[in-house]
Write a protein that holds these residues in place. Structure first.
Motif, PDB file in Angstrom:
ATOM      1  N   ASP A  64       0.813  -1.224   0.000  1.00  0.00           N
ATOM      2  CA  ASP A  64       0.000   0.000   0.000  1.00  0.00           C
ATOM      3  C   ASP A  64       0.845   1.272   0.000  1.00  0.00           C
ATOM      4  O   ASP A  64       0.312   2.381   0.079  1.00  0.00           O
ATOM      5  N   GLY A  65       2.174   1.131  -0.081  1.00  0.00           N
ATOM      6  CA  GLY A  65       3.053   2.281  -0.234  1.00  0.00           C
ATOM      7  C   GLY A  65       3.373   3.031   1.040  1.00  0.00           C
ATOM      8  O   GLY A  65       4.053   4.063   0.996  1.00  0.00           O
ATOM      9  N   ARG A  66       2.918   2.540   2.201  1.00  0.00           N
ATOM     10  CA  ARG A  66       3.173   3.274   3.451  1.00  0.00           C
ATOM     11  C   ARG A  66       4.503   2.882   4.088  1.00  0.00           C
ATOM     12  O   ARG A  66       4.913   3.479   5.078  1.00  0.00           O
ATOM     13  N   LEU A  67       5.160   1.890   3.507  1.00  0.00           N
ATOM     14  CA  LEU A  67       6.484   1.505   3.966  1.00  0.00           C
ATOM     15  C   LEU A  67       7.385   1.326   2.749  1.00  0.00           C
ATOM     16  O   LEU A  67       7.035   0.645   1.789  1.00  0.00           O
ATOM     17  N   GLU A  68       8.529   1.979   2.807  1.00  0.00           N
ATOM     18  CA  GLU A  68       9.513   1.866   1.731  1.00  0.00           C
ATOM     19  C   GLU A  68      10.854   1.534   2.354  1.00  0.00           C
ATOM     20  O   GLU A  68      11.284   2.195   3.307  1.00  0.00           O
ATOM     21  N   VAL A  69      11.500   0.504   1.839  1.00  0.00           N
ATOM     22  CA  VAL A  69      12.780   0.055   2.373  1.00  0.00           C
ATOM     23  C   VAL A  69      13.885   0.404   1.374  1.00  0.00           C
ATOM     24  O   VAL A  69      13.792   0.077   0.195  1.00  0.00           O
ATOM     25  N   ARG A  70      14.915   1.095   1.858  1.00  0.00           N
ATOM     26  CA  ARG A  70      16.032   1.492   1.007  1.00  0.00           C
ATOM     27  C   ARG A  70      17.351   0.978   1.580  1.00  0.00           C
ATOM     28  O   ARG A  70      17.509   0.859   2.793  1.00  0.00           O
ATOM     29  N   HIS A  71      18.266   0.731   0.688  1.00  0.00           N
ATOM     30  CA  HIS A  71      19.581   0.216   1.075  1.00  0.00           C
ATOM     31  C   HIS A  71      20.583   1.345   1.247  1.00  0.00           C
ATOM     32  O   HIS A  71      20.645   2.254   0.418  1.00  0.00           O
ATOM     33  N   SER A  72      21.339   1.285   2.322  1.00  0.00           N
ATOM     34  CA  SER A  72      22.445   2.213   2.542  1.00  0.00           C
ATOM     35  C   SER A  72      23.755   1.424   2.528  1.00  0.00           C
ATOM     36  O   SER A  72      23.810   0.289   3.006  1.00  0.00           O
ATOM     37  N   ALA A  73      24.792   2.044   2.037  1.00  0.00           N
ATOM     38  CA  ALA A  73      26.045   1.325   1.819  1.00  0.00           C
ATOM     39  C   ALA A  73      26.829   1.079   3.103  1.00  0.00           C
ATOM     40  O   ALA A  73      27.625   0.148   3.181  1.00  0.00           O
ATOM     41  N   SER A  74      26.610   1.920   4.128  1.00  0.00           N
ATOM     42  CA  SER A  74      27.403   1.765   5.354  1.00  0.00           C
ATOM     43  C   SER A  74      26.573   2.103   6.586  1.00  0.00           C
ATOM     44  O   SER A  74      25.447   2.595   6.485  1.00  0.00           O
ATOM     45  N   VAL A  75      27.154   1.843   7.733  1.00  0.00           N
ATOM     46  CA  VAL A  75      26.515   2.102   9.026  1.00  0.00           C
ATOM     47  C   VAL A  75      27.513   2.823   9.929  1.00  0.00           C
ATOM     48  O   VAL A  75      28.707   2.494   9.933  1.00  0.00           O
ATOM     49  N   ILE A  76      27.035   3.794  10.687  1.00  0.00           N
ATOM     50  CA  ILE A  76      27.886   4.487  11.654  1.00  0.00           C
ATOM     51  C   ILE A  76      27.885   3.704  12.955  1.00  0.00           C
ATOM     52  O   ILE A  76      26.838   3.481  13.561  1.00  0.00           O
ATOM     53  N   ASP A  77      29.057   3.289  13.378  1.00  0.00           N
ATOM     54  CA  ASP A  77      29.173   2.563  14.637  1.00  0.00           C
ATOM     55  C   ASP A  77      29.087   3.540  15.813  1.00  0.00           C
ATOM     56  O   ASP A  77      29.463   4.711  15.686  1.00  0.00           O
ATOM     57  N   LYS A  78      28.614   3.049  16.930  1.00  0.00           N
ATOM     58  CA  LYS A  78      28.463   3.941  18.087  1.00  0.00           C
ATOM     59  C   LYS A  78      29.804   4.432  18.618  1.00  0.00           C
ATOM     60  O   LYS A  78      29.861   5.442  19.325  1.00  0.00           O
ATOM     61  N   SER A  79      30.895   3.738  18.268  1.00  0.00           N
ATOM     62  CA  SER A  79      32.226   4.159  18.713  1.00  0.00           C
ATOM     63  C   SER A  79      32.930   5.081  17.717  1.00  0.00           C
ATOM     64  O   SER A  79      34.015   5.591  18.007  1.00  0.00           O
TER      65      SER A  79
END
Length: 346
Positions: A64-79
């Motif tokens: 129904d278009g209310r959720l869209e999932v996108r890919h990101s190349a990296s993640v920021i670590d908490k450290s």
């Protein structure tokens, strides 16, 4: 009926993993039919996107278009240090979610990720009001119905008096915009209420706020006022504010644990729990940190809400609802208009 709203969500920065974020997203979407969420993660395959979520629920929301999932190349670590993240994680899920707000594709962003990196990316991508040096975290901490907000809660650890003055201006503008209070009462957090108390920065901030006659300054307040004050805005540096917030949250959790323990383990516990359930439900709603998760970055040109990194499913859902409420009320825009309308001199 609630207005349509889109929130960009960073799913990758929390302590509990993305599963908690995904579950909270489904909970909020089920209760808010006018809401759309764009979620950024580091998984390409749809089947692995939302662990713990029924395939049927996921397919229905995607269809129904209310959720869209996108890919990101990296993640920021908490450290990761903020400077490292800014140089090497520009393609992260956090940065991508903030870009949605900057491009006006989404009206708000929610992230449980690295606080320092969030400040750097939010300032660079979303932008701040021209009169503001740095944004600050602000949150309503007051128990009950009183209107009282506290800032800063961790964005600016070491603050000059001039910056504390800016916090007072931003806090006053936000409360005025949210609650239609013409001149919100402002107080400075200090170790005592007497004029001679406090360090040089706090005393300088007091002079600056008092000299700004368009601000409604009421003086110093002590630590207990964070949860029991008639001041609409309480100003402190981010070190003190964050420490006080986390201490208060832990006290609340321990109180709730003690109450639960008192109401179990006895033959009469069942009857007491049944009789007192409505009362304790209201008490829990007021003091449970998970029900009140989410701090806003005030001073930005868009709505950005920081969730606690350790938030559970219910806590992250609270942050999502806060972001939707602020976006629909156009809080960031109204704060900027308030800042434009005052004779701001820091």
């Amino acid at each position: 009926m609630a207005a349509n709203c889109t929130i960009a969500v960073d799913a990758m920065g929390g302590d509990r993993g993305p599963g908690v974020v995904y579950q909270a997203i489904v909970d909020v979407l089920e209760t808010d039919p006018a809401l759309k969420i764009i979620v950024f993660n580091q998984t390409v395959a749809q089947s692995a996107v939302m662990p713990g979520i029924a395939d049927a629920d996921l397919k229905a929301l995607l269809a129904d278009g209310r959720l869209e999932v996108r890919h990101s190349a990296s993640v920021i670590d908490k450290s990761d240090k903020p400077t490292y993240a800014y140089k090497h994680r520009a393609d992260s899920s956090m940065a991508d979610a903030l870009r949605c707000v900057a491009a006006q594709e989404a009206q708000a962003c929610v992230t449980p990720g690295n606080t320092g990196a969030l400040l750097v990316f939010a300032k660079a991508l979303v932008g701040t009001h021209t009169s503001i040096e740095r944004p600050a975290f602000i949150k309503r901490l007051q128990l009950g119905s009183a209107i009282s907000y506290v800032l800063d809660l961790g964005a600016n650890v070491d603050c000059r008096g001039e910056r504390l003055f800016q916090f007072a201006v931003m806090g006053s503008a936000l409360v005025s915009a949210l609650h239609d209070i013409e001149r919100p009462q402002i107080a400075l957090l200090n170790i005592g209420s007497e004029d001679i108390k406090g360090n040089e920065q706090v005393r300088l901030a007091a002079r600056l706020i008092e000299e700004a006659k368009w601000l409604n300054y009421r003086g110093f307040v002590e630590g207990g006022a964070l949860f029991n004050s008639d001041a609409n805005v309480i100003v402190c540096d981010g070190f003190v504010g964050n420490a006080a917030l986390k201490a208060g949250e832990e006290v609340a959790r321990q109180i709730l644990k003690q109450v639960d323990a008192m109401l179990t383990g006895h033959w009469w516990s069942f009857f007491v729990r049944r009789l007192s359930r409505p009362l304790f439900a209201r008490i829990r709603l007021g003091i449970d940190p998970d029900h009140n998760n989410g701090a806003s970055l005030v001073g930005l040109l868009g709505t950005v809400v920081k969730s606690h990194g350790a938030a559970d499913r219910r806590g992250f859902a609270a942050a999502l609802r806060q972001a939707a409420s602020e976006a629909r009320s156009e809080v960031a825009l109204r704060v900027c208009r308030e800042l434009d309308s005052i004779a701001f001199n820091a």
